[in-house]
Write a protein that holds these residues in place. Structure first.
Motif, PDB file in Angstrom:
ATOM      1  N   ILE A 279       0.827  -1.212   0.000  1.00 20.47           N
ATOM      2  CA  ILE A 279       0.000   0.000   0.000  1.00 20.47           C
ATOM      3  C   ILE A 279       0.863   1.264   0.000  1.00 20.47           C
ATOM      4  N   GLY A 280       0.410   2.274  -0.740  1.00 18.20           N
ATOM      5  CA  GLY A 280       1.151   3.533  -0.814  1.00 18.20           C
ATOM      6  C   GLY A 280       0.314   4.581  -1.521  1.00 18.20           C
ATOM      7  N   LEU A 289       0.659  -0.584  -4.733  1.00 10.94           N
ATOM      8  CA  LEU A 289       1.672  -0.076  -5.657  1.00 10.94           C
ATOM      9  C   LEU A 289       2.868  -1.003  -5.717  1.00 10.94           C
ATOM     10  N   GLN A 291       6.560  -0.862  -5.428  1.00 12.65           N
ATOM     11  CA  GLN A 291       7.503   0.109  -4.880  1.00 12.65           C
ATOM     12  C   GLN A 291       8.577  -0.610  -4.079  1.00 12.65           C
TER      13      GLN A 291
END
Lengths: 393, 266
Positions: A279-280, A289, A291
């Motif tokens: 999550i981001g 996401l 990342q």
């Protein structure tokens, strides 16, 4: 309402409007006005008429007999590939151009990956005589030359983006910068169920015509009220959002999204956000996401430029988290084989994106009495070069 | 926050002591070289800069123009991260007294942990944060208490499009100062400030907000700095400074010259 957006723009813990103050006035105006405009009789009439006479809706729900025989089940294809401009993308751009006009905007910007959303945006801008600027990663400009030429012929200005990986994410960054620089006259037509609230909800509503038609067509053609399952490919997730929309609360209907595994979810070359993501916040939305641990976005990869995105719509992140939908991933190789298989079984050449949904058939256990609906989101015309190269015709 | 606590923050101290021509300079941490951070801050203070904004590089800086995009990209390639930045700043308060602000996009801070971020800021002596894509209501709902606990000011932005009622709301929620975006633009693309913004500057000045203001975006030289200072307590320079760093790798020289040019005749 359980799987729909709440009044704060969230789907569970995902979504919101993580915008810089420079975008606040435009997003606030959209948020206050989109439902009122979309629900007005005047808007509805114009939208429905254009969907019918211009897009060519309803798109057929086609019983794929030979494909069904092969898998020993019932498979229907929702033929979004037969829409004007060759994909589901036009449903959304028609809606947003009408909305932009109601908001008094005189200039349209858009991002595009494969060029399908860019073409759909350039098309509605030509239809309405509105100035159009499309941002496209420089790599995609060279990969998708025919769509670039189409956009130009339609009168749009295509601006190649040279930052980052030169693909869809970077085109989106640049479109957001444009909007920050041109806040008064410009509307940004986002092509998927991504970005700040209200975009995910607005785009899902425009695309929901897909599942509305599925429901009535299925009943008329088979007598069944509900299918067993719906299968759609997912990048940002607009065609899946449209195909799932009116079935979200029919919990007995299995919803299956197929992400792009690229060269495999265990490699660095993938775009399967839900499988490898965390999550981001990106592009003004809190969602899953791709990342690294520092919060830097990693570059996605897929053979399909339309699924080559490191995030996913917050609606899908929530459907994944709650277990309402299941998400699979198909590799480039599996997708190419699935595309060839459909072509030779049914005489339909699918878009690489849509072929991910078809590849999902190999991964799902289906019963002979099941009713499966695959959202065939786009036509393979734009992918001929890839297919011809790979299969060596 | 109680008044006396507020006074402990270096940002408030600055604005209490100085009412005009305040110069704030932004640079991207990790650029031009990974370990330039401390020296850039020291040189900026030495040459009379009042406040420094230390940029946390992000892969997708959607509110920045090409110069800061490039510096961010280079900084990430050099290996900059929030962990490393706090490591570099560990002893910064042994040599630097001016207020320091961290500026960046929300995601790296979110991954680091917002509470841990605030705590680290307090530990090394950071006075404020500018996180443009952390909107006010999200800040209020989730993070305000951490910022208060560690006496870290969350600096908010206003733009030419911000409505009067929202400006009042932002003014009420702000501590330290308000970052007044000079024009509708990403950083580093501004045309001459005086061409378009006079009305907006004047309008904001007349609002008599409780917070002081610094004008940023499009401030690139002596003329634009001086003009901005007519309408606010000072101004912020980002892209022009980052550009000057890439032009001359000798930090001492290039910073002295850059600051001198900006501040001449003020």
């Amino acid at each position: 309402m359980k799987y729909q957006v709440d009044e704060n723009g969230y789907y569970g813990e995902f979504g919101g409007a993580w915008i810089p103050e420079m975008m606040y006035t435009n997003i606030d105006e959209l948020k206050r006005r989109y439902l009122e405009i979309m629900e007005s009789a005047e808007f509805k009439n114009e939208f429905d008429l254009l969907l019918k006479d211009y897009v060519g809706r309803p798109s057929p729900l086609y019983f794929a007999k030979r494909l069904s025989e092969h898998y020993n089940t019932n498979i229907f294809l929702k033929r979004e590939d037969l829409n004007h401009t060759g994909s589901h993308k036009l449903n959304n751009t028609i809606g947003q151009i009408l909305l932009a006009q109601k908001l008094g905007k005189t200039r349209i910007i858009a991002e595009t990956g494969a060029g399908q959303h860019g073409v759909a945006t350039a098309t509605v801008c030509a239809l309405k005589g509105i100035k159009c600027v499309v941002y496209m990663g420089a790599l995609d400009v060279s990969r998708q030359a025919p769509n670039v030429k189409k956009m130009k012929m339609l009168g749009a200005k295509v601006i190649p983006v040279h930052s980052g990986n030169k693909t869809l994410k970077d085109a989106t960054n640049e479109a957001m910068r444009d909007w920050i620089n041109n806040p008064v006259d410009t509307h940004y037509i986002i092509g998927s169920v991504v970005g700040p609230h209200p975009y995910p909800d607005m785009v899902a509503r425009f695309q929901s015509v897909i599942s509305a038609e599925m429901k009535s067509q299925l009943l008329a053609q088979t007598g069944f009220e509900l299918p067993t399952r719906i299968i759609a490919c997912v990048g940002g997730g607009s065609n899946a959002a449209g195909a799932f929309y009116h079935f979200l609360n029919d919990e007995q209907v299995e919803l299956i999204g197929v992400e792009a595994a690229g060269k495999g979810v265990d490699t660095n070359e993938t775009a399967a956000t839900l499988t490898v993501g965390t999550i981001g916040v990106l592009h003004a939305s809190k969602t899953m996401l791709m990342q690294n641990s520092d919060g830097q976005i990693t570059e996605p990869y897929s053979i399909s430029a339309g699924l080559d995105y490191p995030g996913i719509g917050p609606m899908h992140a929530n459907l994944h988290k709650t277990g309402r939908a299941k998400f699979l991933a198909a590799t480039d190789e599996e997708v190419l084989q699935a595309a060839l298989f459909l072509t030779q079984k049914e005489g339909i050449i699918p878009a690489l994106e849509s072929a991910h949904a078809l590849a999902g058939l190999e991964k799902i256990r289906m019963q002979p009495e099941d009713v499966n609906v695959i959202n065939l989101s786009g036509s393979g015309n734009k992918d001929m070069e890839t297919y011809l190269d790979y299969f060596g015709y | 926050m109680k008044k006396n606590e507020n006074m402990k923050n270096r940002i408030n101290k600055l604005f209490n002591n100085k009412k005009e021509n305040i110069l704030s300079v932004y640079f991207t941490a990790g650029f031009p070289n990974l370990n330039d951070t401390v020296e850039i801050i020291q040189q900026l203070e030495k040459n009379g800069v009042d406040l420094v904004e230390i940029g946390i590089p992000f892969s997708d800086p959607t509110a920045d123009g090409p110069i800061i995009q490039k510096s961010s990209e280079a900084a990430l390639i050099n290996g900059m991260s929030l962990n490393l930045l706090f490591e570099q700043l560990k002893t910064i308060r042994e040599s630097v007294n001016i207020p320091l602000i961290l500026m960046g996009y929300f995601n790296p801070v979110f991954q680091f942990g917002v509470e841990r971020f605030c705590q680290k800021c307090a530990e090394v002596g950071i006075d404020g944060a500018i996180l443009p894509d952390l909107p006010l209501h999200e800040f209020d709902n989730e993070y305000k208490s951490f910022f208060k606990e560690y006496n870290l000011h969350n600096i908010l932005l206003i733009t030419p499009q911000t409505s009067e009622s929202r400006i009042n709301q932002i003014d009420a929620a702000s501590e330290g100062f308000i970052y007044m975006v000079s024009s509708s633009s990403t950083t580093g693309t501004g045309k001459k400030v005086e061409d378009f913004q006079q009305d907006y500057f004047e309008r904001i000045k007349q609002m008599n907000m409780k917070n002081p203001r610094l004008i940023g975006f499009g401030i690139s030289d002596n003329a634009t700095f001086k003009n901005a200072c007519k309408y606010a307590e000072g101004a912020i320079i980002g892209s022009a400074f980052v550009k000057s760093l890439s032009a001359n790798p000798n930090l001492k020289e290039s910073i002295a010259q850059f600051v001198k040019n900006i501040q001449k005749n003020t």
